[in-house]
Design an enzyme around this catalytic site. Sequence first.
Site, PDB file in Angstrom:
ATOM      1  N   CYS A  86     -27.345  24.985  23.352  1.00 52.05           N
ATOM      2  CA  CYS A  86     -26.622  25.708  24.416  1.00 52.05           C
ATOM      3  C   CYS A  86     -25.494  26.536  23.791  1.00 52.05           C
ATOM      4  CB  CYS A  86     -26.037  24.731  25.438  1.00 52.05           C
ATOM      5  SG  CYS A  86     -27.247  23.681  26.241  1.00 52.05           S
ATOM      6  N   CYS A 137      39.123  37.355  24.977  1.00 56.24           N
ATOM      7  CA  CYS A 137      39.382  36.303  23.993  1.00 56.24           C
ATOM      8  C   CYS A 137      38.271  35.255  24.049  1.00 56.24           C
ATOM      9  CB  CYS A 137      40.738  35.634  24.237  1.00 56.24           C
ATOM     10  SG  CYS A 137      40.858  34.811  25.837  1.00 56.24           S
ATOM     11  N   ASP A 167       6.287  29.074  -0.161  1.00 56.25           N
ATOM     12  CA  ASP A 167       7.430  28.192  -0.324  1.00 56.25           C
ATOM     13  C   ASP A 167       8.134  27.882   0.992  1.00 56.25           C
ATOM     14  OD1 ASP A 167       7.198  28.313  -3.216  1.00 56.25           O
ATOM     15  OD2 ASP A 167       7.911  30.361  -3.027  1.00 56.25           O
ATOM     16  N   ASP A 198       9.149  33.155  -2.316  1.00 53.10           N
ATOM     17  CA  ASP A 198       8.581  34.370  -1.726  1.00 53.10           C
ATOM     18  C   ASP A 198       8.487  34.283  -0.210  1.00 53.10           C
ATOM     19  OD1 ASP A 198       6.460  32.694  -1.251  1.00 53.10           O
ATOM     20  OD2 ASP A 198       5.145  33.595  -2.743  1.00 53.10           O
ATOM     21  N   CYS A 221     -25.854  20.644  24.549  1.00 53.52           N
ATOM     22  CA  CYS A 221     -26.160  20.407  23.133  1.00 53.52           C
ATOM     23  C   CYS A 221     -25.817  21.642  22.326  1.00 53.52           C
ATOM     24  CB  CYS A 221     -27.635  20.055  22.960  1.00 53.52           C
ATOM     25  SG  CYS A 221     -28.733  21.415  23.454  1.00 53.52           S
ATOM     26  N   CYS A 245      37.076  33.740  27.339  1.00 54.42           N
ATOM     27  CA  CYS A 245      36.107  34.509  28.130  1.00 54.42           C
ATOM     28  C   CYS A 245      34.689  34.226  27.652  1.00 54.42           C
ATOM     29  CB  CYS A 245      36.377  36.010  27.994  1.00 54.42           C
ATOM     30  SG  CYS A 245      38.026  36.535  28.469  1.00 54.42           S
ATOM     31  N   ASP A 295      11.348  29.216  -7.326  1.00 55.69           N
ATOM     32  CA  ASP A 295       9.909  29.248  -7.524  1.00 55.69           C
ATOM     33  C   ASP A 295       9.673  30.105  -8.777  1.00 55.69           C
ATOM     34  OD1 ASP A 295       7.116  29.070  -6.968  1.00 55.69           O
ATOM     35  OD2 ASP A 295       7.206  31.096  -6.147  1.00 55.69           O
TER      36      ASP A 295
END
Length: 993
Positions: A69, A144, A870, A866, A66, A147, A661
Amino acid sequence: MATKLLALACFRSEGYGHLSPRPHYPSMPSYPKGKGVSTQESSSMEQGSSPPEAKAATFSVLGMTCSACAGSVEKAVKRLPGIREAVVDVLNNKAQVLFYPTFVNEETIRETIEDVGFEATLIEDQMNERATQVCRIQINGMTCTSCSSTIESALQAIHGVQKAQVALATEEAEVQYDPKIVSYTLILEAIEDTGFEAILISSGEDISKIALKVDGFRTDHSLRIIEESLQALPGVQDINVSPELKKISLSYKPDMTGPRNFINVIESTGSKRFKAIIYPEGGVRETHRKDEIKQYYRSFMWSLIFTIPVFLTSMVFMYIPGIKNGLDTKVVNMLSIGMVLRWVLSTPVQFIIGRRFYIGAYKALRHGSANMDVLIALGTNAAYFFSVYSVLRAATSKDFKGTDFFETSAMLISFILLGKYLEVLAKGKTSEAIAKLMDLAPETATLLTLDSEGNVMNEEEIDSRLIQKNDVIKIIPGAKVASDGFVIWGQSHVNESMITGEARPVAKRKGDTVIGGTVNENGVLHIKATRVGSESALSQIVRLVESAQLAKAPVQKFADRISKFFVPLVIILSFSTWLAWFFAGKFHWYPKSWIPSSLDSFELALQFGISVMVIACPCALGLATPTAVMVGTGVGASEGVLIKGGKALESAHKVNCIVFDKTGTLTVGKPVVVNRRLLRNMLLQEFLELTAATEVNSEHPLAKAIVEYAKKFREDDENPAWPEARDFVSITGHGVKAIVRNKEIIVGNKSLMLSHNIAIPMDAEEILAEAERMAQTGILVSIDREVVGVLAISDPLKPGAEEAISILKSMKIKSIMVTGDNWGTANSIAKEVGIETVVAEAKPEQKSEKVKDLQASGYIVAMVGDGINDSPALVAADVGMAIGAGTDIAIEAADIVLMKSNLEDVITAIDLSRRTFFHIRLNYIWALGYNLLGIPIAAGVLFPSTGFRLPPWIAGAAMAASSVSVVCCSLLLKYYKRPKKLDNHEIRGIKIE
């Protein structure tokens, strides 16, 4: 019970990362004596410092029935020293504890729970445990895209590897893997199995590395003693000893120990004859780059020593009668001295100096792929072994008149080595931006030892790389700040333009944060180091730029697709060319007059075939995108624009709509008093003093704005002493009131005045109405129940916001403002900057919905915010730009981080991406055009009509030149200048570098 469950839900939803920053926690005991800090230093930590970082742990608690406890467990745990928070969930049988490991550990907490009468076990915290790690590996030997594609495929085939990127230009791999399934050692082995050298740069674990040079030891036994002494230090993870180099490499946890501790241990071991310093070497990439440049230069010079005589005997001396006769002197049958000389001189070039091409070709073919080395090996071998055949035939025949091509193979190898030398030289310049960033850090620092009262006992100059967490560092005027930290003593102004782009020096006093690499202007500061080594802001910037240079642009996939078929196709074309010319000669499909006097039809066909094989250049295609991205991201970093890789660059150049924003993006994000009006005869200074004395007790942003404004009218503006305020009361959402100098002061909005039955004069009403029309907040001030003045507070527009929007319009980019603020303020700000489309009172999820609506309408959308509130919109946008990030550069949501708070950098980011992509296109046009034109010419398309043909050695020189030209085209980006439109507009308050 409900309260506990709600608390637990909040605890989980906010995440441990949100709870872990150093909070204001008054009940915490003072700092302990920290490792790696002297007694005097640790004592000084108690003054003006914040508590250590908290750690979270989850326990399974069995036997609770409960809420009583749960309450008993919670109470018992909270009694322990160093517990910040404890929440017990009785339904799920769990306890979550946030604690300070300096004072208490998991085992003590577990035992405490069991002492209450319940069974407790520690659950490994899944939220804090990193499910994946990212390691970076230096790869040597790639030539190249074939590889890099081979290595990438091998890495992605490993179970436990989630993502692998291999960059040819930087010669690095970035591998995201699950450490529970696979280790980085297996990843290194997989790369080496493909035939390339792999060197670990970082394993992704939360450890730091350092190499020390140790002098004074005479035997291996001495080194073993040192190694054992270091191993005994807490926090040391791994030690590697190289006796021949006098080098000891250590991996360690920076929270527990540091390099100064290692040097102290080494120098105090045995009879104190050992001396240790940081190993004098550059980064792995830079060291390898220098070695590679030296290697190619050395190989090219040796090849010249042998190739020049071969060239002279076959191309020049044949036209000088006296020398020609000597070279034509027969040794055996038709074998001449000239042929023997050319054979002897070209053999070292082919098999010793050209050995690298054989090794590269073997490694590629062993793994079922073909690269540039295969083409070079085939082409030079064809020329060399046909020449050997001619020599042997001449030695065994009395009438053989064949020609050798020893000069072809020797000159081919020489020109290719020259091309590779110039290429690595140019590629080294593409990463100069990172070197410049690293140079911002100072070489030395002044370490202070403090006594228990915070007085300086000793000063010592140390290598800045030896700074450890919680060290106290002295920064004199004109010196660079040696480490990230916060001021514990002194006042000064710090120039942060090199990191944040802020043009004006920033005032610093006790408690303010400072950034490593910035310049102290006019006062002495004592700072406490908080982030050192790889954790510093400068290191994070460097790491971000390096990661950006690794990340492939989508357009790179085009080159990767071509590279898979390029070399096999060239070999087929080369063989087909040889066959076509051979059969054309054998069946007399062209007149004999076409055949040069020194050749027969077979030799002519062979030369055409070899020319096709060596002129084809897969390298130019492979370098087209990564070199431009490297230079572009480096230039961006120097401009304060951190671009997270090729994908962001590619998307940014297409942007035709930007969503802004409002707060902190278009506006400064910090309220300031923009106007004030007195309504009765009194001194302005007295009015502001009474108002500030009342507001100084409030934490509200508007209150802070009023106090800051009042400071300007005081002589002691740094630390003013305001009159005492008694009976202070804060009325949430309305204002404050207090008794100052026996006068009742009320500061707040209109409703606060009306609730106190204070009459509002007509003049005040008009001023409030005018403030609202201008998107300002009107604050009324009453003294003894009479309104005596009005303050207008506003979040002002950023300098240059209007000009930036105007420039974007001229670039045919649509601007939209999306904000959570009210419609009145939003429309006022939008009108001021020239934005026509406005969305106000928008929640974070509504911002991202607006971005998606615009994308559905066909726009390529960039979101500028920011990076915190956002973040949903930043993720949803094609390009997310976090503006004004300052030191917080690790914003996961953003694709581009604008270090300065300047809106002009939005324009710079888009313009730079357009310029970079222009160079990428130019590189592809050159690389593809070169191959599409060069291969047919080498195959002899022009020979029937013009008699023009490309000898193999000229074809090889052209192939080498193509790679160098692509790198040089990318390097032109280094001279990038921001758009002239920005210079034509006088953007106030912005530093232009």
